[in-house]
Design a protein around this motif. Structure first.
Motif, PDB file in Angstrom:
ATOM      1  N   THR A 141      26.935 -12.461   1.219  1.00 25.24           N
ATOM      2  CA  THR A 141      27.027 -11.076   0.758  1.00 25.24           C
ATOM      3  C   THR A 141      27.873 -11.009  -0.505  1.00 25.24           C
ATOM      4  N   ALA A 142      27.311 -10.424  -1.548  1.00 24.20           N
ATOM      5  CA  ALA A 142      28.033 -10.296  -2.815  1.00 24.20           C
ATOM      6  C   ALA A 142      28.461  -8.853  -3.058  1.00 24.20           C
ATOM      7  N   VAL A 192      19.151  -6.539   1.083  1.00 29.40           N
ATOM      8  CA  VAL A 192      19.042  -6.295   2.514  1.00 29.40           C
ATOM      9  C   VAL A 192      19.461  -4.864   2.808  1.00 29.40           C
ATOM     10  N   LYS A 193      18.578  -4.093   3.411  1.00 28.72           N
ATOM     11  CA  LYS A 193      18.861  -2.702   3.737  1.00 28.72           C
ATOM     12  C   LYS A 193      19.036  -2.596   5.247  1.00 28.72           C
ATOM     13  N   SER A 194      20.146  -2.002   5.647  1.00 25.98           N
ATOM     14  CA  SER A 194      20.350  -1.730   7.068  1.00 25.98           C
ATOM     15  C   SER A 194      20.636  -0.245   7.217  1.00 25.98           C
ATOM     16  N   ALA A 195      20.907   0.174   8.443  1.00 25.14           N
ATOM     17  CA  ALA A 195      21.171   1.593   8.690  1.00 25.14           C
ATOM     18  C   ALA A 195      22.481   2.041   8.062  1.00 25.14           C
ATOM     19  N   SER A 196      23.405   1.110   7.839  1.00 27.74           N
ATOM     20  CA  SER A 196      24.737   1.496   7.358  1.00 27.74           C
ATOM     21  C   SER A 196      25.062   0.998   5.965  1.00 27.74           C
ATOM     22  N   SER A 197      24.235   0.123   5.412  1.00 28.40           N
ATOM     23  CA  SER A 197      24.590  -0.404   4.097  1.00 28.40           C
ATOM     24  C   SER A 197      23.387  -1.022   3.397  1.00 28.40           C
ATOM     25  N   LEU A 198      23.577  -1.196   2.111  1.00 35.37           N
ATOM     26  CA  LEU A 198      22.629  -1.937   1.293  1.00 35.37           C
ATOM     27  C   LEU A 198      23.399  -3.130   0.744  1.00 35.37           C
ATOM     28  N   THR A 199      22.893  -4.306   0.965  1.00 36.25           N
ATOM     29  CA  THR A 199      23.633  -5.507   0.600  1.00 36.25           C
ATOM     30  C   THR A 199      22.855  -6.330  -0.405  1.00 36.25           C
ATOM     31  N   GLY A 228       0.813  -1.207   0.000  1.00 34.72           N
ATOM     32  CA  GLY A 228       0.000   0.000   0.000  1.00 34.72           C
ATOM     33  C   GLY A 228       0.842   1.249   0.000  1.00 34.72           C
ATOM     34  N   THR A 229       0.254   2.356   0.384  1.00 34.71           N
ATOM     35  CA  THR A 229       0.982   3.620   0.385  1.00 34.71           C
ATOM     36  C   THR A 229       2.006   3.686   1.499  1.00 34.71           C
ATOM     37  N   THR A 230       1.763   2.988   2.567  1.00 40.62           N
ATOM     38  CA  THR A 230       2.728   2.921   3.674  1.00 40.62           C
ATOM     39  C   THR A 230       2.919   1.463   4.036  1.00 40.62           C
ATOM     40  N   ALA A 231       4.096   0.965   3.692  1.00 41.40           N
ATOM     41  CA  ALA A 231       4.364  -0.447   3.942  1.00 41.40           C
ATOM     42  C   ALA A 231       4.337  -0.727   5.437  1.00 41.40           C
ATOM     43  N   ALA A 232       3.732  -1.817   5.785  1.00 35.36           N
ATOM     44  CA  ALA A 232       3.712  -2.202   7.182  1.00 35.36           C
ATOM     45  C   ALA A 232       5.124  -2.541   7.638  1.00 35.36           C
ATOM     46  N   ALA A 233       5.424  -2.229   8.888  1.00 36.05           N
ATOM     47  CA  ALA A 233       6.757  -2.496   9.420  1.00 36.05           C
ATOM     48  C   ALA A 233       7.090  -3.970   9.279  1.00 36.05           C
ATOM     49  N   GLY A 234       8.282  -4.227   8.780  1.00 37.13           N
ATOM     50  CA  GLY A 234       8.734  -5.608   8.672  1.00 37.13           C
ATOM     51  C   GLY A 234       8.043  -6.413   7.605  1.00 37.13           C
ATOM     52  N   SER A 235       7.451  -5.737   6.639  1.00 33.76           N
ATOM     53  CA  SER A 235       6.695  -6.469   5.639  1.00 33.76           C
ATOM     54  C   SER A 235       7.527  -7.488   4.891  1.00 33.76           C
ATOM     55  N   PHE A 236       8.811  -7.146   4.651  1.00 38.70           N
ATOM     56  CA  PHE A 236       9.587  -8.013   3.787  1.00 38.70           C
ATOM     57  C   PHE A 236      10.779  -8.654   4.486  1.00 38.70           C
ATOM     58  N   THR A 237      10.763  -8.657   5.792  1.00 34.11           N
ATOM     59  CA  THR A 237      11.914  -9.227   6.490  1.00 34.11           C
ATOM     60  C   THR A 237      12.085 -10.692   6.145  1.00 34.11           C
ATOM     61  N   LEU A 242      12.048 -12.022   3.411  1.00 26.85           N
ATOM     62  CA  LEU A 242      12.786 -12.222   2.167  1.00 26.85           C
ATOM     63  C   LEU A 242      14.234 -12.593   2.441  1.00 26.85           C
ATOM     64  N   THR A 243      14.804 -11.995   3.515  1.00 25.97           N
ATOM     65  CA  THR A 243      16.217 -12.248   3.798  1.00 25.97           C
ATOM     66  C   THR A 243      16.434 -13.642   4.347  1.00 25.97           C
ATOM     67  N   GLY A 244      15.405 -14.225   4.857  1.00 29.35           N
ATOM     68  CA  GLY A 244      15.574 -15.526   5.477  1.00 29.35           C
ATOM     69  C   GLY A 244      15.130 -16.678   4.602  1.00 29.35           C
ATOM     70  N   SER A 245      14.701 -16.353   3.406  1.00 27.15           N
ATOM     71  CA  SER A 245      14.177 -17.400   2.547  1.00 27.15           C
ATOM     72  C   SER A 245      15.208 -17.827   1.532  1.00 27.15           C
ATOM     73  N   THR A 246      15.564 -19.067   1.537  1.00 26.25           N
ATOM     74  CA  THR A 246      16.537 -19.552   0.552  1.00 26.25           C
ATOM     75  C   THR A 246      15.919 -19.669  -0.825  1.00 26.25           C
ATOM     76  N   SER A 247      14.623 -19.527  -0.898  1.00 29.08           N
ATOM     77  CA  SER A 247      13.995 -19.600  -2.208  1.00 29.08           C
ATOM     78  C   SER A 247      14.163 -18.305  -2.971  1.00 29.08           C
ATOM     79  N   VAL A 248      14.529 -17.215  -2.269  1.00 28.57           N
ATOM     80  CA  VAL A 248      14.816 -15.957  -2.941  1.00 28.57           C
ATOM     81  C   VAL A 248      16.310 -15.938  -3.230  1.00 28.57           C
ATOM     82  N   THR A 249      16.687 -16.007  -4.492  1.00 34.34           N
ATOM     83  CA  THR A 249      18.084 -16.225  -4.840  1.00 34.34           C
ATOM     84  C   THR A 249      18.929 -14.963  -4.733  1.00 34.34           C
ATOM     85  N   THR A 250      18.351 -13.782  -4.916  1.00 29.98           N
ATOM     86  CA  THR A 250      19.144 -12.551  -4.840  1.00 29.98           C
ATOM     87  C   THR A 250      18.419 -11.518  -4.005  1.00 29.98           C
ATOM     88  N   PRO A 251      18.332 -11.727  -2.703  1.00 27.31           N
ATOM     89  CA  PRO A 251      17.622 -10.765  -1.852  1.00 27.31           C
ATOM     90  C   PRO A 251      18.422  -9.488  -1.674  1.00 27.31           C
TER      91      PRO A 251
END
Lengths: 314, 58
Positions: A158-159, A143-150, A121-130, A132-141
């Motif tokens: 990490t590539a 990951v956004k953190s406060a200090s980097s985009l991975t 929606g217009t405002t994504a719910a908190a943690g909507s896509f967390t 994704l980082t834990g799913s091995t079925s997503v081959t190229t996730p």
């Protein structure tokens, strides 16, 4: 007016009263066995006694209303308005046919699918896509953190990392297309300190060489892999500069090894001129002073010029 | 950046790097840099002057 009287043996009587009229009426008695019905009777008339159907207009409730659609008794409606199907508890299997191919259609669906809303929606719910980082079925996730985009590959490996200063770190090798390569600068600017291509130089002139080895100039190089070059030219009034040694080394007043750290310059004996240049690799793990050194072993080099330069190769 | 500085032995040293301008150095434009690198000019009392002992040319 006349009466037909049935005298009961118990003492009572039933009077069949005829109308007071000047006309003649026939009252036909049906040729079937049964009981006469009066207006004061209840619960006597049965469905089998009706000849034909009861018109809706004779009924107090002649229609039913579903949602906001009213349907007359016996009628058919192909639409229903104002109905919340399964509003609170969906019926089991109520919409199984929606999953079937080609059963969902209409301009409403087409319009919706042509321009679907943003996920979340217009405002994504908190943690909507967390997840994704834990799913091995997503081959190229991503990951956004406060200090980097991975960018990750092979699950959570990490590539590529992009930090808040827009520096990009590759965990593996960088392999551009062989014909495209890495695009260089398209103007006359300088590579940043610490970047491949960084340039450092020092030039001196009017150096009067003697037979004693002298540091003619220096440059300071930070840690890295450098190609260091020394360019020498000599002459001067009445110069007879015919044999000159030039050297590059990280140790002051030390010429090192011939053909690696130093060389003998080429000379123009006729005109008393000399000039040479050579390049050597210097790989450093810390900031280091690099010395250019020279001396003359034959002739007089009254005015010599040197340029000691370095280019960071990697 | 390109700059020139006079050493203690009086020799004019012309440098190019991005380490920052040292004390006493004079920042050079491309033309000044070329003049000093060839040895035709030197730095003297903070001024670019003709080198009295330039490299000999034929």
């Amino acid at each position: 007016m006349g009466n037909l009287v049935f005298q009961a043996t118990l003492g009572g009587q039933v009077n069949l009263v005829g109308p007071n009229t000047a006309s003649t009426f026939n009252l036909n008695v049906p040729a079937v066995a049964g009981t006469l019905v009066t207006t004061g009777d209840t619960g006597t008339v049965t469905n089998t006694m009706l000849a034909g159907s009861i018109a809706n207009a004779k009924l107090t409730s002649s229609s039913v209303t579903v949602g906001s659609t009213s349907i007359a008794l016996g009628a058919t409606s192909t639409t229903l308005d104002g109905v919340n199907i399964g509003a609170t508890t969906a019926g089991t299997g109520a919409f199984t046919t929606l999953s079937a191919s080609s059963t969902v259609s209409g301009t409403g669906f087409s319009t919706y699918l042509a321009s679907p809303p943003a996920i979340g929606g217009t405002t994504a719910a908190a943690g909507s896509f967390t997840t994704l980082t834990g799913s091995t079925s997503v081959t190229t996730p991503i990951v956004k953190s406060a200090s980097s985009l991975t960018l990750q590959s092979n699950g959570t490996t990490t590539a590529v990392t992009i930090d808040t200063s827009q520096n990009v770190t590759f965990a593996g090798s960088i392999k551009p297309l062989s014909t495209s390569g890495i695009i260089g600068t398209t103007t006359n600017d300088n590579a940043n300190t610490g970047s491949v291509g960084e340039y450092v130089s020092s030039s001196v002139s009017s150096i009067a060489l003697t037979s004693s080895l002298a540091n003619v100039t220096t440059i300071s190089l930070t840690a890295g892999d450098w190609d260091v070059r020394l360019v020498f030219s000599s002459g001067g009034a009445s110069a007879t500069c015919t044999a000159t040694q030039i050297a590059i080394n990280t140790t002051s007043l030390t010429v090192g090894t011939q053909s690696v750290d130093y060389m003998w310059s080429a000379a123009d004996v006729v005109n008393g001129l000399a000039g040479s240049s050579f390049t050597k690799r210097i790989s450093l793990s810390a900031t280091t002073t690099v010395y250019a050194m020279s001396r003359t072993v034959a002739g007089t080099c009254t005015s010599s010029a040197f340029t000691l330069s370095a280019r960071r190769i990697r | 950046m390109k700059y020139a500085i006079t050493r203690q032995d009086g020799i004019t040293e012309v440098r190019e790097d991005d380490y920052g301008l040292p004390d006493g150095a004079i920042q050079l434009n491309d033309e000044q840099y070329k003049q000093l690198v060839t040895g035709a000019y030197i730095l003297e009392n903070g001024q670019i002057v003709v080198n009295p002992n330039p490299p000999r040319t034929v």
